[in-house]
Structures are given as structure tokens and as C-alpha cells.
Scaffold this active site. Structure first.
Site, short mmCIF file in Angstrom:
data_model
loop_
_atom_site.label_atom_id
_atom_site.label_comp_id
_atom_site.label_asym_id
_atom_site.label_seq_id
_atom_site.Cartn_x
_atom_site.Cartn_y
_atom_site.Cartn_z
N TYR A 101 0.86 -1.19 0.00
CA TYR A 101 0.00 0.00 0.00
C TYR A 101 0.89 1.23 0.00
CZ TYR A 101 -3.23 3.60 1.50
OH TYR A 101 -3.98 4.74 1.55
N GLU A 185 -3.24 7.32 -4.37
CA GLU A 185 -3.13 6.07 -3.62
C GLU A 185 -3.00 4.91 -4.59
OE1 GLU A 185 -6.02 4.75 -0.21
OE2 GLU A 185 -6.61 3.73 -2.04
#
Ligand code: GDP
Ligand code: MN
Length: 377
Positions: A101, A185
Site C-alpha cells: 500500500y 493512492e
């Protein structure tokens, strides 16, 4: 404004971040063609501006073109967290070894950005963050310094990511800066069995204040919560849907906000509000009224104007002209005060529309509008 995954990945690609080959479509038949072009096996992904698509059944593997068509048919039209799927993306499947992530997000309170990264990315990253916060690194980024190779190395090492991800982190920062984003993201950023690093999913939120220089993703791509908000935005009006029954039109954000309070103080709830800003021309009034009146929840409309630079007589003229083009279907309570209020009131009196009434104070007008809304409910 949020971008769709397929738009976000286009930006990633332009900045040198590797993404799987993919194409979008709104037709199951075409999905089959695309799957054939991509080699048969594909991942079919719902394109909606919300996360958690995987868990909602909006990300599915299809073994061949026929399965891709079937899966696309299933996913198109699906409802995911209140968003209807209108487009699917078909992507070449990737042989995942690890999921990471990485993101940058504006930290308004601190006046800087925050790099958030974890070696345990994927669909359960929220749970990881909640139960084992130490598995998620949070590194402040000074916006003036940005993410250099050294900084990227620091982020990667703090999160336990392979050192090679530093290059992706630098490029992702460039996406944020060049595209005027408030959030970028990648989840998951994957390492494949072959050792390649790929962005498998992307989320980008653009700063609407930079809309004047980021005209690439037009507002027509925007899926707002309320269709009237979209219609109002197209006319350059600021309209917000609420859940009561009194429609509120005012000039200036401050006045509109206090109008909502006063309406609530009279025991009614605002159905929506629309700020017509400084100029209250006939055109703006007509547009504003037509937006407010198209909301079926509206039982009465409160027009609250304090004449400043725009004098009340001009606003009254605007209302009168608007009533020629918009069929008034609900009672309208108008309060005009400030610059040229008396002339403005006289203009409305003269017009004597059966559904329009005036009040001289904001409290009085709000009470009247609330009564009318309650009576009609
Ligand atoms: P989200 O649930 O909305 O975040 O959608 P994602 O695009 O992140 O997909 C959810 C999950 O599907 C990912 O975390 C992956 O585990 C999986 N996934 C997505 N694309 C692929 C792929 O090409 N191959 C494999 N094996 N899994 C994938
Ligand atoms: Mn994801």
C-alpha cells in the site's frame, strides 16, 4: 474531484509507473472482444468512485472471452455503495507475489503531506491499520522539498517495502504535484512472481481549486450524489441537497448558512440550499428557481437576499423575469433587505403573483416558509 481507476492509472502510466494493460467498455459484447485482444484471461473491474469493489463483487477474474462477457454483464449495472456501475475495465491478470500500500495525502492540519505506506497492502489494509498500526508507516512530506530519491528510500524502508519501490514513490509524488492532487493512492502496488512492480489499483483526488488549469477531466465525468447538484454545477450554481422540505435561495455563503439555521429554528428543515452569489440576474434567478423547484421534496421556497452591490430592485426584477420562464409550483416567500429594498419590494408587489409573498424580516420570512412547508406536507 475523484477520478475513476482507469483515469488514475492513465496518470500513473504517463509518469512512468507500470500498470497492467487494460481497456474500458460499457458493453458486455465489447468486453468479449477486449478480452480476446488482451489474451483471453482478464480481470473485470467495476469503475465506480468508491473503494471496496473487490469485497462487493466488483472485481472478478474471467478465464476466457466468453466468461469476460458474462462477468461484464453481471458487473455492469451493479450497485456498489450507492454507485451504479456504468463502465467496466478489463485488465490483463497479474501473478501477484506481494501486495503493498502506498499513498500521499494532504494533511491540512499540519500544513504538509503525509506518505502512508505498508508492506501489507490489498483489500484488508484498513483492518491492518486498525489492528496493527505499527505495520503502516506514516512519514510527513514537506511540500517544498517533495519526495526525492532519498526521501522515497526513507519511506520504503520505514514501511518495510523493497528498496526498488522508491522509484515508484518518486513518480507517484510527481503525479500528485503535476496533476494538482490532494490524494494519490496505489492499493495494491504489487510485486509479481517475475519481480515486476505494478500499480494494480489507483485512486486520485484532484484539488478542485486547480480546476482552472486541470481541465482534462471535465465535470461531465463527475458522478455527484444528487443529479440536481450536477445540473446546478453545469449552470455554475452552488446547490446542495439536504433532507427537509424548505428550499433555500440566498446570496452569499454566510447569509445562506444563517438562513438554514433560522429555518431550522422555526421547526422546519431545509430541503436544499442554493447560493446565487453576488449577481442575482434574471438568468441566475431562473436557473436557481428551476433547480430548487425540481426537487420533489421542496414544499415552499425561501428567497433571502440582502442587497449589497447587487441592489434589491435588480434582484426583484430577476425574480419577476424568472417567473416568466419558470412555472412556479410551490409558494415562494421573499425577503429583500439592504440596498434599494423598498424599490425591490414594490416591484414584487406590483407583479402580484398569487404564489409569491413577502416578509420584511428574515425571521418572519423563515417562519412563513416553514408554516407553508408544514401545511403542504
Ligand atoms: P478495490 O477492492 O476497490 O480496492 O479493488 P482492487 O482493484 O484493489 O482489487 C481488489 C483485489 O483484487 C486486489 O487487492 C487484488 O488482490 C485483486 N486483484 C486485482 N487485480 C488482480 C490481478 O490482476 N490478479 C490477481 N491475482 N488479483 C487481482
Ligand atoms: Mn484497491
Amino acid at each position: 474531484m475523484d477520478l475513476f481507476e482507469h483515469q488514475a492509472r492513465q496518470l500513473f502510466e504517463e509518469h512512468g509507473i507500470v500498470v497492467p494493460r487494460a481497456e474500458i467498455t460499457d458493453s458486455p459484447k465489447e468486453a468479449r472482444e477486449i478480452a480476446r485482444r488482451l489474451g483471453g484471461r482478464v480481470v473485470v473491474k467495476a469503475q465506480v468512485k468508491t473503494g471496496g469493489r473487490g469485497k462487493a463483487g466488483g472485481v472478478k477474474l474471467a478465464a476466457d472471452p466468453a466468461a469476460a462477457e458474462l462477468t461484464a454483464r453481471q458487473i455492469l449495472g451493479m450497485e456498489i455503495k450507492g454507485h451504479t456501475v456504468g463502465t467496466v475495465m478489463l485488465a490483463q491478470p497479474v501473478d501477484i507475489e506481494s501486495e503493498f500500500y502506498v499513498s500521499y495525502v494532504l494533511d491540512r492540519a499540519a500544513g504538509r503531506f503525509l506518505a502512508i505506506a505498508s508492506a501489507e497492502g490489498g483489500m484488508d489494509v484498513e483492518e491492518v491499520a486498525a489492528t496493527r498500526p505499527e505495520a503502516v508507516a506514516r512519514i510527513p512530506v514537506d511540500p517544498a522539498e517533495g519526495v526525492t530519491s532519498a526521501k522515497a528510500g526513507e519511506i520504503a524502508s520505514a514501511a518495510g517495502l523493497p528498496p526498488r519501490t522508491a522509484d515508484v514513490l518518486v513518480r507517484l509524488w510527481q503525479v500528485l504535484v503535476r496533476e494538482d492532487a490532494l490524494l494519490v493512492e496505489v492499493n495494491p502496488l504489487v510485486r509479481t512472481a517475475q519481480g515486476q512492480l505494478l500499480a494494480l489499483d489507483g485512486k486520485v483526488t484532484l484539488d478542485d481549486n486547480a480546476g482552472f488549469r486541470q481541465t482534462r477531466w471535465g465535470a461531465e465525468h463527475e458522478d455527484r450524489d444528487d443529479p440536481l447538484e450536477t445540473a446546478a454545477a453545469a449552470k455554475g450554481l452552488h446547490y446542495v441537497k439536504l433532507d427537509g422540505s424548505v428550499g433555500v435561495i440566498g446570496n452569499g455563503a454566510g447569509l445562506v448558512m444563517s438562513t438554514l439555521d433560522v429555518v431550522a429554528g422555526c421547526g422546519a428543515r431545509p430541503a436544499n440550499f442554493l447560493d446565487i452569489g453576488g449577481g442575482a440576474s434574471a438568468r441566475v434567478m431562473a436557473d436557481g428557481l428551476s433547480v430548487i423547484l425540481s426537487d420533489p421534496a421542496v414544499k415552499s421556497v425561501f428567497v433571502n437576499v440582502f442587497g449589497g452591490i447587487t441592489a434589491c430592485d435588480a434582484v426583484a426584477e430577476g425574480i419577476v423575469q424568472a417567473l416568466d420562464t419558470v412555472r412556479l409550483t410551490k409558494p415562494l416567500v421573499v425577503r429583500l433587505d439592504g440596498n434599494n429594498a423598498a424599490r425591490g419590494r414594490a416591484i414584487l408587489d406590483e407583479h402580484a403573483h398569487p404564489l409569491v409573498q413577502q416578509a420584511t424580516t428574515m425571521d418572519g420570512a423563515a417562519r412563513r416558509a416553514a408554516e407553508l412547508a408544514t401545511a403542504a406536507a
